[in-house]
Enzyme design. Sequence first.
Site, short mmCIF file in Angstrom:
data_model
loop_
_atom_site.label_atom_id
_atom_site.label_comp_id
_atom_site.label_asym_id
_atom_site.label_seq_id
_atom_site.Cartn_x
_atom_site.Cartn_y
_atom_site.Cartn_z
N THR A 37 60.46 23.30 45.75
CA THR A 37 59.52 23.95 46.25
C THR A 37 59.41 25.73 47.23
OG1 THR A 37 58.63 22.07 46.73
CG2 THR A 37 58.00 23.41 48.56
N ASN A 80 56.41 19.89 43.04
CA ASN A 80 57.18 19.04 43.38
C ASN A 80 59.11 19.19 43.07
OD1 ASN A 80 58.15 16.65 44.99
ND2 ASN A 80 57.52 14.75 43.15
N ASP A 102 55.23 11.89 44.87
CA ASP A 102 55.19 12.00 46.32
C ASP A 102 53.90 10.14 47.11
OD1 ASP A 102 56.83 14.08 46.49
OD2 ASP A 102 55.45 15.18 46.76
N SER A 125 52.29 14.88 51.52
CA SER A 125 53.32 16.24 51.53
C SER A 125 53.85 16.14 52.74
CB SER A 125 52.81 16.83 51.20
OG SER A 125 53.90 18.36 51.13
N SER A 126 54.74 17.10 52.58
CA SER A 126 55.58 17.60 54.25
C SER A 126 55.48 19.01 54.47
CB SER A 126 57.18 16.69 53.86
OG SER A 126 57.68 15.79 53.38
O1 DON Z 1 55.24 18.27 49.27
C1 DON Z 1 56.13 17.43 49.38
O2 DON Z 1 56.80 17.18 50.70
C2 DON Z 1 56.96 17.76 48.46
N1 DON Z 1 56.38 17.74 47.20
C3 DON Z 1 58.07 18.75 48.78
C4 DON Z 1 58.55 19.23 47.46
C5 DON Z 1 60.30 20.11 47.46
O3 DON Z 1 60.23 20.18 48.72
C6 DON Z 1 61.41 19.62 47.00
N2 DON Z 1 61.71 21.00 47.11
N3 DON Z 1 63.29 21.47 47.54
#
Ligand code: DON
Length: 570
Positions: free
Chosen positions: A379, A399, A421, A450-451
Amino acid sequence: MRPITKVICIGLVFFMSTFLASFEAPGTAPVKGSRGMVVSVDSYATRVGLDILKRGGNAVDAAVAVGLALAVTYPAAGNIGGGGFMMIRMPDTGESIALDFREKAPGRATPDMYLDGKGRVVRNRSYFGHLAVGVPGTVRGFEAALKKYGCLDWKEVMMPAVRLAEEGFQLSAARAESFNRLKKRFKGNREFFKVFSKADGSSFKAGDVFTQPDLGRSLRILADEGPDAFYKGEIADMIVADMQKHGGLISREDLNLYRAREREPVFGSYRGFEIISMPPPSSGGSILIEMLNILEGYRLDRMERTAADTLHLMGEIMKFAYLDRARFMGDADFEEIPVKKLISKAHAREIREKIDLNRAAPSAKIGEDILVLDEAAETTHYSVIDKSGLAVATTYTLNGGFGSGVVAEGTGILLNNEMADFNMKPGYTNETGLIGTAPNTIRPHKRMLSSMCPTFVVKDGWIWLITGSPGGRTIINTVFCVIVQMIDFKLDVQAAVDAPRMHHPWMPDILGMEKGDIPEKTFTMLKSMGHDVRNIAGGQGDAHSIWIDPATGAYHGAADKRSQGTAAGY
Ligand code: DON
């Protein structure tokens, strides 16, 4: 010295010092500027943003241009085939906007679409290939941001990305290496390797010029015809044709129906600072505020930054808050989410009563039977501010690194695997890490939890910090750590970004720790307090941040040394 020579010399010295100050290597001191600052994971994208600011664009123009450039130069996470969140804060009114361009489940998605005939979860189906793809939101998100809050036109902010794709850019060693590692992961994926391999079959190396003709063509269509090309026009046709050919679910109607949403941010306070962050469908802002509220009840000014009692307390707070995340969080357009309660000071008091300052609470005991799913790793977050003080924090993603691996045929556009997710098996929770709670169960057109939490910290009505991070579930804890390092331990922004981070996700019941300057005896003590301490060898997060000095108004950009990030200001 003749006057003209003197002027030239002074000018040159001024120019050089500005240049050096603007592009200082990360990891030492923050980069300073007074009129604009851009911090992102990639030097090309950062320069695109800075150029836009220097040409008179505002921070939103720059943020959109950076996001589009990253889709070319940082394809592991930068995207137009994914989604994310953008926080915007107005300098004059202090109004903040949370722009949600998270992906959605296709209309034909079903709660059990990742289960086989025996009710077992087929993990690959949600991670790779066409069934893993959520309806992308990035293009609509950038369109909405630009239309309402930008001042340049769509084509102007798109052109740097078009040129980077058509003319290419030089690969860094890290980027070349990341492309080379893909051979095994996406083996046999012809359309993917049309982009991510060399014609002669050799490996990528640092300095190679990497061009993306198909993506360049798609971006040019988007630049010329506007965002509708992605959702209703030529690009939509190509995505839908590819879905139909490979058994994907995304239809023309899904693309037509996609809308970015402006949402009311979540607001909190922490020791006199205001915290403004992302509401559902992200859990990020709410859980961040919950953790800060709990921590506020303790005298951190009497505790040491790297001592076991401090890190134990932070770990316990993470554990309890992440349990709430697993229980309650999902898409508020579909579910009743108790955000108000979670971010209340009263709820924080209740949790403080449960925390034992000497002993780790077993996760299984506090949460009984709920376990959470592993998340993928890629991300990106970037921060921008312009001369008016307009601030933008963006976190967006495919993702997993390079998303689903699906490149819609002929488009060069990588599509996300955000469907992973969602909770995979409704009502079913087990020890392998599945969670089955209702709020994040798949439903047609629903956004997956999401986070991500692009976040502003405000002091006395003025923007003080712009931050955020990638890292799946670790994101919220990374942002928590950065804020605590700055507010409680008075580290400058670069030191706070560089400082070791930690992560407790509630489940699994493991306390992840970066080593940094934490003394060995701290780890020993944490273990004796009942923590299962593990080293986070690869580093946690990538928090490209900007601190605004309240005394001078100067911008301090801190690129995260865990990646090849670049801060540039002027
Ligand atoms: O929305 C989310 O929280 C995850 N899809 C984010 C994925 C992510 O941060 C992977 N990264 N390093």
